[in-house]
Design a protein around this motif. Structure first.
Motif, mmCIF file in Angstrom:
data_model
loop_
_atom_site.group_PDB
_atom_site.id
_atom_site.type_symbol
_atom_site.label_atom_id
_atom_site.label_comp_id
_atom_site.label_asym_id
_atom_site.label_seq_id
_atom_site.Cartn_x
_atom_site.Cartn_y
_atom_site.Cartn_z
ATOM 1 N N TYR A 164 0.828 -1.201 0.000
ATOM 2 C CA TYR A 164 0.000 0.000 0.000
ATOM 3 C C TYR A 164 0.865 1.256 0.000
ATOM 4 O O TYR A 164 0.609 2.209 -0.740
ATOM 5 C CB TYR A 164 -0.917 0.003 1.221
ATOM 6 C CG TYR A 164 -1.578 1.343 1.475
ATOM 7 C CD1 TYR A 164 -2.632 1.790 0.672
ATOM 8 C CD2 TYR A 164 -1.135 2.176 2.505
ATOM 9 C CE1 TYR A 164 -3.225 3.018 0.893
ATOM 10 C CE2 TYR A 164 -1.709 3.405 2.729
ATOM 11 C CZ TYR A 164 -2.754 3.827 1.919
ATOM 12 O OH TYR A 164 -3.335 5.049 2.142
ATOM 13 N N GLN A 165 1.915 1.233 0.820
ATOM 14 C CA GLN A 165 2.793 2.389 0.892
ATOM 15 C C GLN A 165 3.499 2.609 -0.442
ATOM 16 O O GLN A 165 3.663 3.747 -0.909
ATOM 17 C CB GLN A 165 3.826 2.194 2.010
ATOM 18 C CG GLN A 165 4.658 3.436 2.299
ATOM 19 C CD GLN A 165 3.813 4.622 2.728
ATOM 20 O OE1 GLN A 165 2.922 4.474 3.568
ATOM 21 N NE2 GLN A 165 4.067 5.798 2.152
ATOM 22 N N GLY A 166 3.899 1.483 -1.089
ATOM 23 C CA GLY A 166 4.546 1.587 -2.393
ATOM 24 C C GLY A 166 3.606 2.171 -3.437
ATOM 25 O O GLY A 166 3.991 3.036 -4.233
ATOM 26 N N ILE A 167 2.352 1.697 -3.435
ATOM 27 C CA ILE A 167 1.347 2.205 -4.378
ATOM 28 C C ILE A 167 1.062 3.680 -4.106
ATOM 29 O O ILE A 167 0.933 4.488 -5.028
ATOM 30 C CB ILE A 167 0.053 1.376 -4.274
ATOM 31 C CG1 ILE A 167 0.312 -0.049 -4.779
ATOM 32 C CG2 ILE A 167 -1.084 2.026 -5.058
ATOM 33 C CD1 ILE A 167 -0.850 -1.002 -4.541
ATOM 34 N N LEU A 227 3.049 9.977 -9.684
ATOM 35 C CA LEU A 227 2.260 10.192 -10.899
ATOM 36 C C LEU A 227 1.494 11.504 -10.837
ATOM 37 O O LEU A 227 1.398 12.226 -11.828
ATOM 38 C CB LEU A 227 1.283 9.029 -11.097
ATOM 39 C CG LEU A 227 1.893 7.686 -11.502
ATOM 40 C CD1 LEU A 227 0.807 6.617 -11.548
ATOM 41 C CD2 LEU A 227 2.566 7.799 -12.866
ATOM 42 N N GLN A 228 0.940 11.795 -9.662
ATOM 43 C CA GLN A 228 0.187 13.037 -9.489
ATOM 44 C C GLN A 228 1.092 14.245 -9.694
ATOM 45 O O GLN A 228 0.708 15.228 -10.329
ATOM 46 C CB GLN A 228 -0.427 13.079 -8.091
ATOM 47 C CG GLN A 228 -1.377 14.257 -7.870
ATOM 48 C CD GLN A 228 -2.066 14.184 -6.512
ATOM 49 O OE1 GLN A 228 -1.593 13.515 -5.602
ATOM 50 N NE2 GLN A 228 -3.176 14.870 -6.371
ATOM 51 N N ALA A 229 2.314 14.148 -9.158
ATOM 52 C CA ALA A 229 3.266 15.250 -9.329
ATOM 53 C C ALA A 229 3.644 15.411 -10.798
ATOM 54 O O ALA A 229 3.722 16.530 -11.307
ATOM 55 C CB ALA A 229 4.506 14.985 -8.481
ATOM 56 N N SER A 230 3.851 14.267 -11.483
ATOM 57 C CA SER A 230 4.205 14.315 -12.908
ATOM 58 C C SER A 230 3.065 14.888 -13.731
ATOM 59 O O SER A 230 3.276 15.686 -14.640
ATOM 60 C CB SER A 230 4.549 12.907 -13.418
ATOM 61 O OG SER A 230 5.662 12.387 -12.727
#
Length: 217
Positions: A42-45, A52-55
Motif C-alpha cells: 500500500y505504501q509503495g502504491i 504520478l500526481q506530481a508528474s
C-alpha cells in the motif's frame, strides 16, 4: 478411579487446548505477516500515485491549450502525424479567417481532430470494410459527417473547383467534411482520404465553403 479418569480427561483437554492455541498463534503470525506485506505494498502504491500526481501536475502546468484554430491545427499536426496530414492551404486560409482567434472554435476543432485521428481513421483504414459510414461515425464521435456536397453544388464546376487542390502532384477532391456550428459560426473540416499512405488529408478548416445555396444568397 473416577478421579484418575477425570484427571486424564482434563489433561487431554489441556493438550487439545494447547494445540488449538498453537494453531491460532501460527495463523495469527501468518496473518500478521500478510498484513505487514500489504501495508508495504500500500505504501509503495501510495508513493507511486504521489509521483504520478506530481508528474501529471507538472505536465498540466507545462501544457498550453490552443488559443486559436491555427494553434489547434499545429498541435494536431504534431500529435497525429501518422494519421492526419494538414495541407498548406489550411494555414494560408486561417490567416484570413475572422474567427481564427475564437477560443471556443479552437477547442471545437481540437475535439474534431481527435475524432478524425481515432474513429474516422479506424473506419477508413482498420475496419473490415475499409469504408467510412457517416452514421457510424456520428454514433461513435457525436459529430456529423458528409462524404460529399449536394446535387446542385456538384453540378456547378466553379463551386467544385473550390473543393479541389493539388496534393502529391495530383488534383484531389476534398468535398468530404465534418460539419457543425459553434454558437452561430459554421465550422467545416474538409478532407481527402489518401489510401496509399493511409492518411486523412485535411485541406480546409474554417467556415462554410461557398455552395449552391450560398451562391444564390
Amino acid at each position: 478411579h473416577e478421579l484418575d479418569l477425570e484427571l486424564k480427561q482434563l489433561k487431554k483437554k489441556l493438550k487439545n487446548a494447547s494445540q488449538v492455541n498453537s494453531q491460532l498463534l501460527e495463523e495469527w503470525n501468518e496473518k500478521d505477516q500478510i498484513i505487514k506485506e500489504l501495508q508495504l505494498q500500500y505504501q509503495g502504491i501510495k508513493n507511486h500515485a504521489q509521483e504520478l500526481q506530481a508528474s501529471l501536475g507538472a505536465a498540466i502546468n507545462e501544457y498550453n491549450p490552443p488559443k486559436t484554430v491555427m494553434d489547434t491545427c499545429v498541435e494536431a499536426k504534431a500529435l497525429y502525424a501518422s494519421k492526419l496530414f494538414f495541407h498548406e492551404n489550411v494555414f494560408t486560409a486561417l490567416e484570413h479567417w475572422p474567427h481564427n482567434n475564437n477560443f471556443r472554435i479552437a477547442l471545437a476543432a481540437q475535439s474534431r481532430f481527435r475524432a478524425m485521428a481515432t474513429h474516422l481513421w479506424d473506419m477508413a483504414f482498420i475496419s473490415e470494410s475499409r469504408s467510412i459510414d457517416p452514421g457510424e461515425f456520428h454514433k461513435r464521435s457525436g459529430f456529423q459527417l458528409a462524404l460529399g456536397e449536394g446535387k446542385l453544388t456538384n453540378q456547378d464546376a466553379n463551386l467544385m473547383k473550390l473543393r479541389k487542390c493539388i496534393y502529391a502532384g495530383e488534383e484531389v477532391d476534398f468535398s468530404a467534411h465534418l460539419k457543425g456550428k459553434v454558437g452561430k459560426v459554421y465550422l467545416r473540416i474538409h478532407f481527402f482520404v489518401d489510401k496509399t499512405l493511409n492518411l486523412l488529408v485535411i485541406c480546409h478548416v474554417g467556415g462554410h465553403i461557398r455552395n449552391a445555396l450560398s451562391k444564390k444568397m
